[in-house]
Every structure is written in C-alpha cells, then in structure tokens.
Scaffold this motif. Structure first.
Motif, PDB file in Angstrom:
ATOM      1  N   ILE A   3       0.712  12.873   2.775  1.00 21.82           N
ATOM      2  CA  ILE A   3       1.217  11.375   2.754  1.00 21.82           C
ATOM      3  C   ILE A   3       2.071  10.953   4.028  1.00 21.82           C
ATOM      4  O   ILE A   3       2.672  12.020   4.661  1.00 21.82           O
ATOM      5  CB  ILE A   3       1.888  11.182   1.486  1.00 21.82           C
ATOM      6  CG1 ILE A   3       3.182  11.681   1.422  1.00 21.82           C
ATOM      7  CG2 ILE A   3       1.346  11.204   0.131  1.00 21.82           C
ATOM      8  CD1 ILE A   3       4.099  11.408   0.291  1.00 21.82           C
ATOM      9  N   THR A   4       2.391   9.764   4.277  1.00 14.78           N
ATOM     10  CA  THR A   4       2.947   9.346   5.349  1.00 14.78           C
ATOM     11  C   THR A   4       3.973   8.344   4.964  1.00 14.78           C
ATOM     12  O   THR A   4       3.617   7.892   3.737  1.00 14.78           O
ATOM     13  CB  THR A   4       2.415   8.949   6.525  1.00 14.78           C
ATOM     14  OG1 THR A   4       1.755   7.752   6.214  1.00 14.78           O
ATOM     15  CG2 THR A   4       1.038   9.906   6.863  1.00 14.78           C
ATOM     16  N   SER A   5       4.700   8.060   5.572  1.00 14.11           N
ATOM     17  CA  SER A   5       5.552   6.759   5.425  1.00 14.11           C
ATOM     18  C   SER A   5       4.934   5.769   4.893  1.00 14.11           C
ATOM     19  O   SER A   5       5.426   4.577   4.229  1.00 14.11           O
ATOM     20  CB  SER A   5       6.821   6.498   6.516  1.00 14.11           C
ATOM     21  OG  SER A   5       6.085   6.177   7.781  1.00 14.11           O
ATOM     22  N   ASP A   6       3.751   5.332   5.273  1.00 12.43           N
ATOM     23  CA  ASP A   6       2.912   4.277   5.206  1.00 12.43           C
ATOM     24  C   ASP A   6       2.046   4.365   3.832  1.00 12.43           C
ATOM     25  O   ASP A   6       1.387   3.281   3.519  1.00 12.43           O
ATOM     26  CB  ASP A   6       1.983   3.638   6.501  1.00 12.43           C
ATOM     27  CG  ASP A   6       2.734   3.612   7.712  1.00 12.43           C
ATOM     28  OD1 ASP A   6       3.817   2.720   7.349  1.00 12.43           O
ATOM     29  OD2 ASP A   6       2.510   3.761   8.601  1.00 12.43           O
ATOM     30  N   THR A   7       1.798   5.584   3.360  1.00  9.13           N
ATOM     31  CA  THR A   7       1.040   5.699   2.289  1.00  9.13           C
ATOM     32  C   THR A   7       1.103   4.520   1.220  1.00  9.13           C
ATOM     33  O   THR A   7       0.232   4.268   0.577  1.00  9.13           O
ATOM     34  CB  THR A   7       1.115   7.176   1.797  1.00  9.13           C
ATOM     35  OG1 THR A   7       0.720   7.985   2.971  1.00  9.13           O
ATOM     36  CG2 THR A   7      -0.149   7.391   0.696  1.00  9.13           C
ATOM     37  N   HIS A   8       2.324   4.759   0.624  1.00  6.62           N
ATOM     38  CA  HIS A   8       2.728   4.067  -0.536  1.00  6.62           C
ATOM     39  C   HIS A   8       2.893   2.384  -0.167  1.00  6.62           C
ATOM     40  O   HIS A   8       3.307   1.717  -1.183  1.00  6.62           O
ATOM     41  CB  HIS A   8       3.812   4.519  -1.366  1.00  6.62           C
ATOM     42  CG  HIS A   8       3.618   6.176  -1.586  1.00  6.62           C
ATOM     43  ND1 HIS A   8       3.051   6.490  -2.719  1.00  6.62           N
ATOM     44  CD2 HIS A   8       4.477   7.362  -0.964  1.00  6.62           C
ATOM     45  CE1 HIS A   8       3.016   7.912  -2.542  1.00  6.62           C
ATOM     46  NE2 HIS A   8       3.738   8.110  -1.580  1.00  6.62           N
ATOM     47  N   SER A   9       2.281   1.974   0.778  1.00  7.90           N
ATOM     48  CA  SER A   9       2.298   0.365   1.198  1.00  7.90           C
ATOM     49  C   SER A   9       0.674   0.119   1.000  1.00  7.90           C
ATOM     50  O   SER A   9       0.712  -1.133   1.629  1.00  7.90           O
ATOM     51  CB  SER A   9       3.109   0.274   2.305  1.00  7.90           C
ATOM     52  OG  SER A   9       2.588   0.774   3.490  1.00  7.90           O
ATOM     53  N   GLN A  10       0.019   0.827   0.534  1.00  3.65           N
ATOM     54  CA  GLN A  10      -1.404   0.555   0.949  1.00  3.65           C
ATOM     55  C   GLN A  10      -2.107   0.149  -0.416  1.00  3.65           C
ATOM     56  O   GLN A  10      -3.389   0.200  -0.471  1.00  3.65           O
ATOM     57  CB  GLN A  10      -2.262   1.570   1.569  1.00  3.65           C
ATOM     58  CG  GLN A  10      -1.528   1.851   3.204  1.00  3.65           C
ATOM     59  CD  GLN A  10      -2.204   2.911   3.498  1.00  3.65           C
ATOM     60  OE1 GLN A  10      -3.078   3.728   3.004  1.00  3.65           O
ATOM     61  NE2 GLN A  10      -1.756   3.294   4.937  1.00  3.65           N
ATOM     62  N   HIS A  11      -1.559  -0.020  -1.473  1.00  8.15           N
ATOM     63  CA  HIS A  11      -2.124  -0.331  -2.701  1.00  8.15           C
ATOM     64  C   HIS A  11      -2.576  -1.757  -2.826  1.00  8.15           C
ATOM     65  O   HIS A  11      -2.025  -2.706  -2.245  1.00  8.15           O
ATOM     66  CB  HIS A  11      -1.239  -0.034  -3.906  1.00  8.15           C
ATOM     67  CG  HIS A  11      -0.844   1.506  -3.889  1.00  8.15           C
ATOM     68  ND1 HIS A  11       0.302   1.634  -3.354  1.00  8.15           N
ATOM     69  CD2 HIS A  11      -1.357   2.640  -4.369  1.00  8.15           C
ATOM     70  CE1 HIS A  11       0.725   3.091  -3.764  1.00  8.15           C
ATOM     71  NE2 HIS A  11      -0.426   3.565  -4.077  1.00  8.15           N
ATOM     72  N   ILE A  12      -3.599  -2.251  -3.587  1.00  4.69           N
ATOM     73  CA  ILE A  12      -4.208  -3.609  -3.947  1.00  4.69           C
ATOM     74  C   ILE A  12      -2.812  -4.220  -4.404  1.00  4.69           C
ATOM     75  O   ILE A  12      -2.711  -5.363  -4.317  1.00  4.69           O
ATOM     76  CB  ILE A  12      -5.311  -3.393  -4.827  1.00  4.69           C
ATOM     77  CG1 ILE A  12      -6.659  -2.872  -3.861  1.00  4.69           C
ATOM     78  CG2 ILE A  12      -5.650  -4.784  -5.054  1.00  4.69           C
ATOM     79  CD1 ILE A  12      -7.811  -2.649  -4.624  1.00  4.69           C
ATOM     80  N   SER A  13      -2.258  -3.667  -5.400  1.00  5.06           N
ATOM     81  CA  SER A  13      -1.295  -4.360  -6.093  1.00  5.06           C
ATOM     82  C   SER A  13       0.063  -4.436  -5.531  1.00  5.06           C
ATOM     83  O   SER A  13       0.704  -3.155  -5.096  1.00  5.06           O
ATOM     84  CB  SER A  13      -1.206  -3.486  -7.499  1.00  5.06           C
ATOM     85  OG  SER A  13      -0.023  -4.147  -8.285  1.00  5.06           O
ATOM     86  N   SER A  86      -1.020  11.386  -4.693  1.00  2.00           N
ATOM     87  CA  SER A  86       0.370  11.521  -3.720  1.00  2.00           C
ATOM     88  C   SER A  86       0.915  10.195  -4.749  1.00  2.00           C
ATOM     89  O   SER A  86       2.398  10.503  -4.254  1.00  2.00           O
ATOM     90  CB  SER A  86       0.040  10.724  -2.109  1.00  2.00           C
ATOM     91  OG  SER A  86      -0.488   9.367  -2.279  1.00  2.00           O
ATOM     92  N   ASP A  87       0.677   9.333  -5.047  1.00  2.00           N
ATOM     93  CA  ASP A  87       1.458   8.675  -5.861  1.00  2.00           C
ATOM     94  C   ASP A  87       2.075   9.235  -7.170  1.00  2.00           C
ATOM     95  O   ASP A  87       3.335   9.149  -7.434  1.00  2.00           O
ATOM     96  CB  ASP A  87       0.992   7.226  -6.297  1.00  2.00           C
ATOM     97  CG  ASP A  87       0.187   6.496  -5.530  1.00  2.00           C
ATOM     98  OD1 ASP A  87       0.957   6.189  -4.340  1.00  2.00           O
ATOM     99  OD2 ASP A  87      -0.863   5.704  -5.761  1.00  2.00           O
ATOM    100  N   VAL A 220       5.063  15.637   0.555  1.00  5.00           N
ATOM    101  CA  VAL A 220       4.034  15.222   1.587  1.00  5.00           C
ATOM    102  C   VAL A 220       2.743  16.234   1.788  1.00  5.00           C
ATOM    103  O   VAL A 220       1.650  15.595   2.012  1.00  5.00           O
ATOM    104  CB  VAL A 220       4.997  15.680   3.058  1.00  5.00           C
ATOM    105  CG1 VAL A 220       4.052  15.266   4.238  1.00  5.00           C
ATOM    106  CG2 VAL A 220       6.130  14.633   3.124  1.00  5.00           C
ATOM    107  N   LYS A 221       2.871  17.325   1.495  1.00  7.80           N
ATOM    108  CA  LYS A 221       1.683  18.318   1.607  1.00  7.80           C
ATOM    109  C   LYS A 221       1.133  18.671   0.231  1.00  7.80           C
ATOM    110  O   LYS A 221      -0.151  19.360   0.468  1.00  7.80           O
ATOM    111  CB  LYS A 221       2.011  19.599   2.244  1.00  7.80           C
ATOM    112  CG  LYS A 221       2.763  19.470   3.764  1.00  7.80           C
ATOM    113  CD  LYS A 221       1.629  19.066   4.670  1.00  7.80           C
ATOM    114  CE  LYS A 221       2.044  18.965   6.244  1.00  7.80           C
ATOM    115  NZ  LYS A 221       1.061  18.796   7.060  1.00  7.80           N
ATOM    116  N   GLY A 222       2.020  18.407  -0.792  1.00 10.18           N
ATOM    117  CA  GLY A 222       1.082  18.990  -2.060  1.00 10.18           C
ATOM    118  C   GLY A 222       1.408  20.419  -2.493  1.00 10.18           C
ATOM    119  O   GLY A 222       0.740  21.021  -3.138  1.00 10.18           O
TER     120      GLY A 222
END
Length: 243
Positions: A3-13, A86-87, A220-222
């Motif tokens: 994940i990156t700092s933008d990953t969690h701003s890409q959801h449809i909701s 990642s969520d 970030v890496k799991g």
C-alpha cells in the motif's frame, strides 16, 4: 498487495474512504497526546515539578478513552465494511497501534508517579543523566514511529527498530552503573530504585515504539516481522520503491 499513502482513497464509497482516514487521524491524535505525556513525565522528574507530574497522571484517563473510541470505530468498520487485503491490514494495524500507545501512556504515568515520590523525598539528581539520555532516544522513537505510520514509511520504521537496540544497550549500562552506586552507598538505595523504575518504564516505551514500527512494515508490506531481529531482515525488499 503493497500500500501507499493513496491506497485508501481509491474506494468507490467515499464514506469508506472517510472512515479509514478517520481511523488514521484519531490514531495520530492519540499518538500526539501520548508523546506529550512522555515528554511531560520526564520533564516533571528532571525539573522537580510535581504539579506537572500530577497532570500526567490525570491525563492517563484521556489516553484510555481515546483507545476505547478507536477500538469502537475499528469494530464498526470491520462489521459494516468487511474489509479485505490492505484495508483489513490498516484496521488491524490501527487496533494494535492504539493498544501500544495506551501502554506507552501507562508507562508515562508510572514515570510521573515516581517523579512525585522523588520530588517529595528531595532525593537529589542521581541517575538524571541516564534518564535524560535514554528519554531522548525513546521520545524520538515514539515520534518517528508515528511519523512512519502516518506516511507508510518503511525506511523510517526500520530506523526506529534499529534505535531500539541502542536503547536496550544504554538501559543495561545505566542499570549496572546505578547498581554499583547503591552498593557503594546504602543511603542511596531508595531514591536510586525509583530512578531504576523510571528507566525501566522508558525502556518499555522504546519497546512499544518498536512495535509501532513493526506494524508499519505489516501494514505496507503485509509482512509480520514480530520477534525478528532487524539485522536479519531483507532490507532491500522492505525498502523497495512503492508501486
């Protein structure tokens, strides 16, 4: 998935985006309060300020309340969104991080209580140099671990983990020095024991900051790197550029 700092701003909701950002925001707010608790507890001891120490003890309830609020928010996200990948890692990392922050708050409260006792007994400043040195290390670890969490910065997280080894080494050295002092002067036993408890609390704060850094790697890496020596990690893999 990394994940990156933008990953969690890409959801449809958009609401889901907001909920995840709120988790991070509230964790950082809790971290800021805990960081100040540590700073104030150490300052209260070194400056002989019992009133400041009392405020640290009183503020521990606020730290506990913040953990409960974050846990409740995470539970609602898990129940409503059933996050994956990642969520899910983010929610789990926030839960774990809040627990470690609460424990850092507990350790700060212990330092403050010892500060009150030492001020009241007018015990002098033996061991203050060790407290000052180690506290600077652990406060930096707490700050950097929170920064690494906020930025998903695995390189900074690794630096925190490496710093923990230095704190452990300084702690052991300080304890040996204070033990020697007690053997040479029996009158110093009681106040020096108080300082040793303070140093123990600081060492534990460093351990919890180290845990926070490990959660960043997991987030970030799991990768679950608990109980792994930082020197044994594949740093090229952990610090590889984000994609």
């Amino acid at each position: 998935m990394e994940i990156t700092s933008d990953t969690h701003s890409q959801h449809i909701s958009r609401q889901f985006n907001h909920e995840l950002e709120e988790l991070k925001t509230h964790l950082m707010a809790m971290g800021g309060l805990v960081e100040k608790q540590v700073q104030d507890a150490v300052s209260a001891l070194l400056d002989g300020d019992s009133e400041l120490a009392e405020r640290v003890v009183d503020n521990d309830r606020a730290v506990n309340d913040m953990q409960i609020k974050i846990d409740d928010e995470c539970t609602r996200v898990l129940a409503r969104r059933q996050p994956a990948a990642s969520d899910l890692r983010l929610v789990l990392a926030v839960i774990r991080a809040a627990s470690d922050l609460e424990r850092i708050g507990d350790e700060a409260s212990k330092i403050a209580r010892n500060a009150i006792d030492l001020v009241e007994s007018n015990s002098g400043s033996k061991g203050f140099v060790e407290v000052r040195n180690i506290s600077e290390h652990v406060r930096r670890m707490v700050r950097d671990s929170l920064t690494s969490f906020a930025r998903f910065d695995t390189e900074l997280a690794l630096e925190v983990m490496q710093e923990d080894d230095r704190v452990d080494s300084e702690y052991q050295s300080a304890m040996r020095s204070l033990m020697t002092f007690m053997m040479e002067d029996a009158r110093s036993i009681s106040p020096v024991l108080g300082i040793m408890w303070v140093l123990r609390a600081l060492e534990r704060i460093g351990d919890h900051a180290n845990n926070l850094a490990e959660y960043v790697i997991y987030l970030v890496k799991g990768l679950d790197i608990r109980h792994t020596d930082p020197d044994d990690l594949d740093q090229d893999m952990i610090n590889s550029p984000k994609t």
